[in-house]
Design an enzyme around this catalytic site. Structure first.
Site, short mmCIF file in Angstrom:
data_model
loop_
_atom_site.label_atom_id
_atom_site.label_comp_id
_atom_site.label_asym_id
_atom_site.label_seq_id
_atom_site.Cartn_x
_atom_site.Cartn_y
_atom_site.Cartn_z
N GLU A 113 1.27 -16.66 4.57
CA GLU A 113 -0.01 -17.35 4.41
C GLU A 113 0.10 -18.84 4.68
OE1 GLU A 113 -0.09 -13.58 2.07
OE2 GLU A 113 1.30 -15.27 2.15
N LYS A 121 8.72 5.71 5.02
CA LYS A 121 7.57 5.73 4.13
C LYS A 121 6.97 7.14 4.10
CE LYS A 121 4.77 2.24 3.76
NZ LYS A 121 3.80 1.15 4.00
N ARG A 151 -1.22 -18.90 -2.30
CA ARG A 151 0.15 -19.14 -1.87
C ARG A 151 0.23 -20.25 -0.83
NH1 ARG A 151 3.36 -14.09 -2.58
NH2 ARG A 151 4.49 -14.58 -0.68
#
Length: 640
Positions: A371, A285, A399
Site C-alpha cells: 500500500e 491452496k 498502512r
C-alpha cells in the site's frame, strides 16, 4: 447441515501436547481428519478455506516438532489459521467462526495462548516473531519465534525490513515461507527433499561453520571466493540466494504436504545452532478438496457451502456491489479520458479494479501487498499529469498514512482515493473495519473527503473525483451491495456542497454516507411524534458546506450529525465550525453520533449497528433526549 466427518484420531487431540504423544506414522491420518474437519466447519460458517487447507500438514508438523505455545507461532495474515485453531483447544467452537460471540476468523491474543500475536493484515509476522525471539534471547528463555508467511505477503516491504534485522535473533528465529501461488522455485520432489534434509542437518551446519572459521584464517581473497562458491552452488540448487543475502540460512524447497519430508527438516531446524533459518515450503491452496483445488481464487473466501458438491450458498439477487459500481463507472469514464488509471494493492476484485482492468488493461496496476508503494506510485503518476485512482480498503490505507501525508497532501497532488470497506464490515470484525478514514484524511490540509450515501451518489462522486485536479480527493463507500436506487449517468458535483433530501422545521439530521437511509427512517418516526424533521446529506466531510450547516443549526431546535466513522470525523468538524462561528453561545442543541470508542468484534452488520447506536431508533432517542422529551406528557408535538 451435512453429517460431521468421522475423526477418531483427531478426537484424541485437544492441544498440541496431545498431538506430540502420537507416533510419526499416525500423523498422516491426523492430517486427513483435520482437513475433513476444516472443510466441514467452513461449510457451516463460511470464511477462508483454500489457504487453511493448504497448510494442514504444515500445521500438524509445526505443532508436532516445536514446543508451542512456549515456541511462539505467528501466522501471517491469519486467514490460514483454522486448522491451527482446531488443534489448539478450540475445536468445540470451530463452527462459531466469524459469528457474533464466536471465534475470530483470524488469530487473536485474547482467544488463546496459542495465538501470541493477532494478525489480519499482511506481512507483519516476521517482525513480530523477531520480537519474540529477541525478547527470549535477552531474558535467557528457551522459546523461539516462528513466522509462517505466504509468498504473496513477501510483496510487502515490511517483510524484508524485518529480515534485514533478523540477525539479532540468532537461531531463535525461524521463518517458514509458504509458497502456494508464485512459482519462485522449481517443482519439488525426492531430490529437493533430500537436499533440504542434508543442508538442514546438524552435521552439515557444523561442517559449514567449521569451514567458515578455517577459511576466515586464510586471505580475504580466498575467503571471498569460498563464500561465493558456496553461495552460488547452494543458490543454483535451492534458489535461496536472496534470503542468504539477508542473513538467513535457507532450507528448501520442500513438499509442504509430505510429512515424511517436513518432520525431519523441521527437527533439524529446531536443533540448529546457527540461525536465523528460512524454510521454503511449497503447498497447494485448497489441497485435498477438489472444488477448492480447481478454483483457488473462488475458494479463498467462501460463503456457506455444500461439502459434497462444493456449491456455495448464493445471495438472493439484489442491487450491485459498491465496488462493482465504482469499477464500472471508472471504466466508462476512462473511455473518454486517457489520463485515468487505477491502482490496487492485491485486491482487484475486492475494489472493482478488475472491472477497470478488463476494459483498460494497460492502465490498471496491481502492485501486490504494498500500500505504501501504491500511494507514492499514484503520486508520481499525478505529478506527471495522469489522473490516478488508488483503490484501497479503508483499513489497508492506514498502512500508507505517511505516504498519504508526505507524498500526496503536502505536495497537493491530485491523487484520487477510492476507499472501499468504509465503516463496519460484519464477519471480518475489528481488523477490517474502516472506522477511521474520515478522521485521518479530513484532518489533512488540501484534502477533499466525500462519502457516498448510496450507489447513485458513488457514480457521481467517481466522476467528480476524476475531474478534480486541484489536489487530493477521496470517496468512501461501504462493503456490500447498494440500496437499490437506479444508476444514473455520472454528474459533476460541486465541491463542498451538500443536499437537503427532506425539509422540516424543528429537528435537523445531518448525515454523511450510508446512514442516510436510517436518518430518513428516523425522520418518519419523529414526524409521527409531531417533530418536523429536516434530513441533509452533507456529501462532503471536507470542505464542509458551511452555508447549509449554518442554516440548519440556526433554524432548528436540535441538530444531530451521524456518520459511520470514529470520533474526530464529521461531528468534530461540525462542532468546530459551530464553535468558531459563535453558534454554541446561542444555546444550540447539537449532538454527534458516530462509531463508539471501541474495536467492535465480528457480528451480523445489523447487530453491529445496534451496538454502535447508529440505527433509526438510536437517532430518535438522541433527538428526544436533547429535547428532554417526555412521552407521557407530550401532546401534539409539544415538548414537556
Amino acid at each position: 447441515m451435512a453429517d460431521l466427518p468421522k475423526t477418531p484420531l483427531l478426537d484424541t487431540v485437544d492441544t498440541p501436547h496431545d498431538l506430540r504423544k502420537l507416533k510419526p506414522n499416525q500423523l498422516r491420518q491426523l492430517a486427513d481428519e483435520l482437513r475433513a474437519e476444516t472443510i466441514s466447519a467452513v461449510g457451516t460458517t463460511g470464511g477462508h478455506l483454500g489457504s487453511g487447507l493448504g497448510v494442514v500438514e504444515l500445521t500438524v508438523a509445526i505443532h508436532y516438532v516445536f514446543n508451542t505455545p512456549e515456541d511462539r507461532l505467528v501466522w501471517d495474515v491469519g486467514h490460514q489459521c483454522y486448522p491451527h485453531k482446531i488443534l489448539t483447544g478450540r475445536r468445540d467452537r470451530i463452527r462459531t467462526l466469524r459469528q457474533g460471540g464466536g471465534l475470530s476468523g483470524f488469530t487473536k491474543r485474547s482467544e488463546s495462548e496459542y495465538d501470541p500475536f493477532g494478525a489480519a493484515h499482511s506481512s507483519t509476522s516476521i517482525s513480530a516473531a523477531l520480537g519474540f525471539a529477541v525478547a527470549n534471547k535477552l531474558s535467557n528463555r528457551p522459546g523461539r519465534g516462528i513466522a509462517v508467511i505466504g509468498d504473496g505477503s513477501m510483496s510487502a516491504g515490511m517483510a524484508y525490513e524485518a529480515m534485514n534485522n533478523a540477525e539479532q535473533a540468532g537461531n531463535r528465529l525461524i521463518v517458514i515461507l509458504n509458497d502456494n501461488d508464485m512459482s519462485i522455485a522449481p517443482p519439488v520432489g525426492g531430490l529437493s527433499a533430500y537436499l533440504a534434509r542434508v543442508v538442514s542437518s546438524s552435521e552439515y551446519l557444523g561442517l559449514r561453520s567449521l569451514a567458515s572459521k578455517v577459511v576466515r584464517k586464510l586471505s580475504r581473497r580466498v575467503h571471498s571466493a569460498a563464500s561465493k562458491t558456496e553461495e552460488f552452488a547452494r543458490g543454483m540448487v535451492t534458489g535461496g540466494t536472496l534470503f542468504e543475502e539477508l542473513g538467513f540460512y535457507y532450507v528448501g524447497p520442500i513438499d509442504g504436504h509430505n510429512l515424511e519430508h517436513l518432520i525431519p527438516v523441521l527437527e533439524n531446524v529446531r536443533d540448529a545452532k546457527e540461525g536465523p533459518v528460512l524454510v521454503h515450503v511449497v503447498t497447494k491452496k485448497g489441497k485435498g478438496y477438489a472444488p477448492a483445488e480447481a478454483a483457488a481464487d473462488k475458494y479463498h473466501g467462501v460463503q456457506k457451502f455444500d461439502v459434497i458438491t462444493g456449491a456455495q450458498a448464493k445471495a438472493p439477487p439484489g442491487p450491485p456491489a459498491y465496488q462493482n459500481v465504482f469499477g464500472e463507472t471508472l471504466a466508462k469514464l476512462a473511455e473518454t479520458d486517457p489520463r485515468i488509471c487505477a491502482i490496487t494493492a492485491a485486491m482487484p476484485s475486492g475494489t472493482g479494479v478488475d472491472k477497470f482492468a478488463k476494459a483498460h488493461p494497460e492502465r490498471a496496476f496491481d502492485v501486490g501487498i504494498a500500500e505504501q508503494h501504491a500511494v507514492t506510485f499514484a503520486a508520481g503518476l499525478a505529478a506527471q499529469g495522469m489522473r490516478p485512482f488508488c483503490a484501497i480498503y479503508s483499513t489497508f490505507l492506514q498502512r500508507a498514512y505517511d505516504q498519504v501525508v508526505h507524498d500526496v497532501a503536502i505536495q497537493n497532488l491530485p491523487v484520487r482515493f477510492a476507499i472501499d470497506r468504509a465503516g463496519l464490515v460484519g464477519a471480518d470484525g475489528a481488523t477490517h473495519a474502516g472506522s477511521f478514514d474520515v478522521t485521518y484524511l479530513a484532518t489533512l490540509p488540501n484534502f477533499v473527503v466525500m462519502a457516498a450515501a448510496d450507489e447513485a451518489e458513488l457514480v457521481h462522486m467517481t466522476r467528480t473525483a476524476a475531474e478534480y485536479d486541484a489536489g487530493p480527493i477521496a470517496v468512501r463507500y461501504p462493503r456490500g451491495n447498494g440500496v437499490g436506487v437506479p444508476l444514473p449517468e455520472p454528474e459533476l458535483l460541486e465541491i463542498g456542497k451538500g443536499r437537503v433530501v427532506r425539509e422540516g422545521k424543528k429537528v435537523a439530521i445531518l448525515s454523511l454516507g450510508t446512514r442516510l437511509a436510517e436518518a430518513l427512517k428516523a425522520a418518519d418516526m419523529l414526524e409521527a411524534k409531531g417533530l418536523s424533521t429536516t434530513v441533509a446529506d452533507l456529501r462532503f466531510a471536507k470542505p464542509l458546506d458551511e452555508a447549509l450547516i449554518r442554516r440548519l443549526l440556526t433554524t432548528h431546535e436540535v441538530a444531530v450529525t451521524i456518520e459511520e466513522n470514529a470520533v474526530g470525523g464529521l461531528g468534530a468538524h461540525v462542532l468546530t465550525m459551530a464553535s468558531d462561528a459563535g453558534l454554541i453561545d446561542n444555546g444550540l442543541k447539537l449532538r454527534t453520533m458516530r462509531l463508539p470508542d471501541i474495536f467492535q468484534d465480528q457480528d451480523k452488520p445489523e447487530l453491529q449497528y445496534d451496538e454502535a447506536g447508529l440505527n433509526a431508533p438510536n437517532i430518535v432517542d438522541t433527538v428526544l433526549k436533547a429535547l428532554r422529551w417526555n412521552e407521557a406528557t407530550a401532546e401534539g408535538g409539544v415538548r414537556a
